[in-house]
Motif scaffolding. Sequence first.
Motif, PDB file in Angstrom:
ATOM      1  N   ALA A 447      53.073  37.892  29.419  1.00 26.65           N
ATOM      2  CA  ALA A 447      51.879  37.523  30.195  1.00 26.65           C
ATOM      3  C   ALA A 447      51.228  38.776  30.783  1.00 26.65           C
ATOM      4  N   ALA A 448      52.052  39.662  31.358  1.00 28.11           N
ATOM      5  CA  ALA A 448      51.506  40.860  32.004  1.00 28.11           C
ATOM      6  C   ALA A 448      50.813  41.764  30.985  1.00 28.11           C
ATOM      7  N   GLN A 449      51.406  41.839  29.786  1.00 27.58           N
ATOM      8  CA  GLN A 449      50.834  42.723  28.778  1.00 27.58           C
ATOM      9  C   GLN A 449      49.524  42.183  28.227  1.00 27.58           C
ATOM     10  N   SER A 450      49.271  40.879  28.445  1.00 23.81           N
ATOM     11  CA  SER A 450      48.033  40.310  27.909  1.00 23.81           C
ATOM     12  C   SER A 450      46.822  40.824  28.691  1.00 23.81           C
ATOM     13  N   ILE A 456      42.290  44.373  34.447  1.00 23.12           N
ATOM     14  CA  ILE A 456      42.795  44.212  35.819  1.00 23.12           C
ATOM     15  C   ILE A 456      41.802  44.807  36.816  1.00 23.12           C
ATOM     16  N   GLU A 457      41.323  46.021  36.484  1.00 21.93           N
ATOM     17  CA  GLU A 457      40.385  46.666  37.408  1.00 21.93           C
ATOM     18  C   GLU A 457      39.113  45.842  37.595  1.00 21.93           C
ATOM     19  N   ALA A 458      38.654  45.227  36.500  1.00 18.93           N
ATOM     20  CA  ALA A 458      37.444  44.392  36.595  1.00 18.93           C
ATOM     21  C   ALA A 458      37.705  43.211  37.541  1.00 18.93           C
ATOM     22  N   LEU A 459      38.892  42.606  37.411  1.00 22.30           N
ATOM     23  CA  LEU A 459      39.213  41.466  38.282  1.00 22.30           C
ATOM     24  C   LEU A 459      39.347  41.905  39.744  1.00 22.30           C
ATOM     25  N   VAL A 460      39.928  43.078  39.939  1.00 21.03           N
ATOM     26  CA  VAL A 460      40.083  43.590  41.302  1.00 21.03           C
ATOM     27  C   VAL A 460      38.696  43.814  41.918  1.00 21.03           C
ATOM     28  N   LEU A 482      46.195  37.078  38.976  1.00 18.94           N
ATOM     29  CA  LEU A 482      46.848  38.361  38.716  1.00 18.94           C
ATOM     30  C   LEU A 482      48.349  38.266  38.990  1.00 18.94           C
ATOM     31  N   ALA A 483      48.726  37.602  40.054  1.00 18.57           N
ATOM     32  CA  ALA A 483      50.150  37.483  40.412  1.00 18.57           C
ATOM     33  C   ALA A 483      50.916  36.774  39.292  1.00 18.57           C
ATOM     34  N   GLU A 484      50.281  35.757  38.746  1.00 14.61           N
ATOM     35  CA  GLU A 484      50.924  35.003  37.667  1.00 14.61           C
ATOM     36  C   GLU A 484      51.199  35.911  36.473  1.00 14.61           C
ATOM     37  N   LYS A 485      50.336  36.914  36.288  1.00 14.20           N
ATOM     38  CA  LYS A 485      50.519  37.829  35.162  1.00 14.20           C
ATOM     39  C   LYS A 485      51.254  39.098  35.580  1.00 14.20           C
ATOM     40  N   GLY A 486      51.900  39.008  36.717  1.00 10.38           N
ATOM     41  CA  GLY A 486      52.769  40.110  37.124  1.00 10.38           C
ATOM     42  C   GLY A 486      52.037  41.291  37.735  1.00 10.38           C
ATOM     43  N   VAL A 487      50.799  41.070  38.238  1.00 11.45           N
ATOM     44  CA  VAL A 487      50.075  42.177  38.870  1.00 11.45           C
ATOM     45  C   VAL A 487      50.008  41.919  40.374  1.00 11.45           C
ATOM     46  N   ILE A 488      50.450  42.926  41.122  1.00 15.04           N
ATOM     47  CA  ILE A 488      50.504  42.767  42.578  1.00 15.04           C
ATOM     48  C   ILE A 488      49.386  43.582  43.215  1.00 15.04           C
ATOM     49  N   LEU A 489      48.714  42.982  44.193  1.00 10.58           N
ATOM     50  CA  LEU A 489      47.630  43.698  44.895  1.00 10.58           C
ATOM     51  C   LEU A 489      48.101  44.076  46.286  1.00 10.58           C
ATOM     52  N   GLU A 490      47.693  45.275  46.701  1.00 10.05           N
ATOM     53  CA  GLU A 490      47.998  45.691  48.070  1.00 10.05           C
ATOM     54  C   GLU A 490      46.699  46.102  48.739  1.00 10.05           C
ATOM     55  N   ASP A 491      46.308  45.370  49.764  1.00  8.94           N
ATOM     56  CA  ASP A 491      45.087  45.725  50.491  1.00  8.94           C
ATOM     57  C   ASP A 491      45.434  46.749  51.554  1.00  8.94           C
ATOM     58  N   SER A 492      44.613  47.779  51.667  1.00 10.75           N
ATOM     59  CA  SER A 492      44.822  48.730  52.762  1.00 10.75           C
ATOM     60  C   SER A 492      43.449  49.161  53.242  1.00 10.75           C
ATOM     61  N   ASP A 494      42.181  51.860  52.918  1.00 17.41           N
ATOM     62  CA  ASP A 494      41.559  52.772  51.948  1.00 17.41           C
ATOM     63  C   ASP A 494      41.187  52.065  50.638  1.00 17.41           C
ATOM     64  N   GLY A 495      41.255  50.747  50.610  1.00 21.51           N
ATOM     65  CA  GLY A 495      40.882  50.019  49.392  1.00 21.51           C
ATOM     66  C   GLY A 495      42.063  49.226  48.858  1.00 21.51           C
ATOM     67  N   VAL A 496      41.903  48.772  47.609  1.00 21.65           N
ATOM     68  CA  VAL A 496      42.940  47.924  47.026  1.00 21.65           C
ATOM     69  C   VAL A 496      43.727  48.733  45.990  1.00 21.65           C
ATOM     70  N   ARG A 497      45.061  48.660  46.090  1.00 26.45           N
ATOM     71  CA  ARG A 497      45.893  49.274  45.047  1.00 26.45           C
ATOM     72  C   ARG A 497      46.522  48.143  44.270  1.00 26.45           C
ATOM     73  N   TRP A 498      46.647  48.312  42.956  1.00 28.86           N
ATOM     74  CA  TRP A 498      47.344  47.272  42.188  1.00 28.86           C
ATOM     75  C   TRP A 498      48.468  47.902  41.390  1.00 28.86           C
ATOM     76  N   LYS A 499      49.457  47.100  41.087  1.00 28.41           N
ATOM     77  CA  LYS A 499      50.530  47.590  40.220  1.00 28.41           C
ATOM     78  C   LYS A 499      51.149  46.422  39.466  1.00 28.41           C
ATOM     79  N   ARG A 500      51.722  46.769  38.336  1.00 27.68           N
ATOM     80  CA  ARG A 500      52.437  45.727  37.582  1.00 27.68           C
ATOM     81  C   ARG A 500      53.820  45.577  38.185  1.00 27.68           C
ATOM     82  N   LYS A 501      54.274  44.328  38.257  1.00 33.48           N
ATOM     83  CA  LYS A 501      55.571  44.053  38.879  1.00 33.48           C
ATOM     84  C   LYS A 501      56.691  44.744  38.104  1.00 33.48           C
TER      85      LYS A 501
END
Length: 501
Positions: A447-450, A456-460, A482-492, A494-501
């Motif tokens: 799922a994450a690789q899809s 991801i950046e467009a969705l963010v 995004l969470a369902e596809k293994g992508v985690i968002l961190e709001d700060s 300084d903006g949003v950081r994302w990473k794959r689980k």
Amino acid sequence: MSEPQDLEAMTLRLFNTLTGQLDALEPADGKALGMYACGPTVYDYGHIGNFRTFLQIDILRRFLRLSGVAVRHVMNITDVDDKIIRNSVEAGIPIGEYTRQYIEAFFEDLDALRVERPEQIARATEHIPQMVALIEKLAAAGAAYKVEDGSWYFKLAAFPAYGKLSKKDLSGMEDGARVDVDEYEKDSARDFALWKAPKPNETFWDAAIGPGRPGWHIECSAMAMEYLGESFDLHCGGEDLMFPHHENEIAQSETATHKQFARHWMHVRFLLVDGRKMSKSEGNFYTLRDLLLKGYKASAIRLALISVPYRRPLNFTFDSLTDATNAIDRLRTFQARLNAGRFLAGENPVLQEAAKSARAGYFAALANDLNTADALASIFELVRAANTAIDDEQLFTADREAILPVLEDFDAVFDVLEDRDAEPTRRALQWAEQSGRMNEVAPELIAAQSLSDTAIEALVAERTAAKKARNFARADAIRAELAEKGVILEDSKDGVRWKRK
Ligand code: AMP
Ligand code: ZN
């Protein structure tokens, strides 16, 4: 408190199996440390036990470099042995073709784990003349003899010091008893094969000593001496190689040269899985690829395999992989916080001291027989102190400048801070697809690789815009997708950081 330059000149004290104590490890020629590491036998994919050993040797070479010692590291590839011959005959292909796929896979796996390449890779099949010459030298000295079928054996009685490495009591040794397999676990020593006459359908080389192929032990002696000379600084391998492999290497080499072969011997303890020996029949056997396909990141596997010091057995569990994943997360988040944060000018003396003592503790731990666990603990102590200071707005620009170099020294050896995890996972998936192993891949990983990075950046960006427009329902829906596809968002701030689980 010692000054930084003293730390970098710190001498590594490494346990030496031969002397049974911690000895200073320094190049005898004052220039580069000559080290030989037994490499893989390429008849299958490497398992995590193999990689524990290669990773610990990587820690050794990286720490030596950090402390100012140049290394000349030679590693062999055993591309001819009993198992390779048996498997290639079964597969009906020449041994070169059979081993090629596993040699490529081995280097790909080393890259995934960020294990540095040795200065010299030596393939056994490319050094047959050197092995034959060594056998001829032993024969001339009366320490090798030929038997009826044309095979050559080393005569153990010619080397009375046999057993000095493993400290085995060989008093019941039977003169002339022979063994022709490469690996054996018997406590009693035997005359061992140097050169094996070919059986029907077996690969062989024509040589003055007769047609045949080398035994495993002579390979390492001949190649180590080819690249490092008759005497060299350090020889490494897993603990299973101490006897008979390394004893046999010593016996052959020292009988031929009358010089000490390796001065220092390092043996890495075994990796166990859930407290038991890893074995295919027990169902607790894992290759690196197995773990990548289960969704674990290469960096977490690296950290899990290096964070237990090499002289302790490593009990591998899936919990240890989760712990390593979390530890890396904390370190990367901390580094990002330091790099991206806006700090006021000035310094906090408590943090200045914490940075100094973390660095001193880190160097001292590694210099003490490569104690990676204590080294990590020193770094985490600093991370804790600095995180608290950031929360309390007590970390200043000069503190950041003091802490960043400590992280750099940490990463020169541990090498987990930069997120390079996507590529090994992508390659493992590609391999699974090509080799019909997609059924072994964790569903979350598929799922994450899809989702590509750009997607991801467009969705963010869409989520940020939705939040600005106060369309919180849409923003939440994107986060959930995004969470369902293994992508985690961190709001700060300084903006949003994302990473794959
Ligand atoms: P091999 O390919 O079997 O010749 O092994 C390559 C290296 O991995 C050698 O240094 C072995 O001693 C080491 N090794 C094999 N099994 C394990 C294990 N379970 N734990 C640690 N090292 C291992
Ligand atoms: Zn070897």
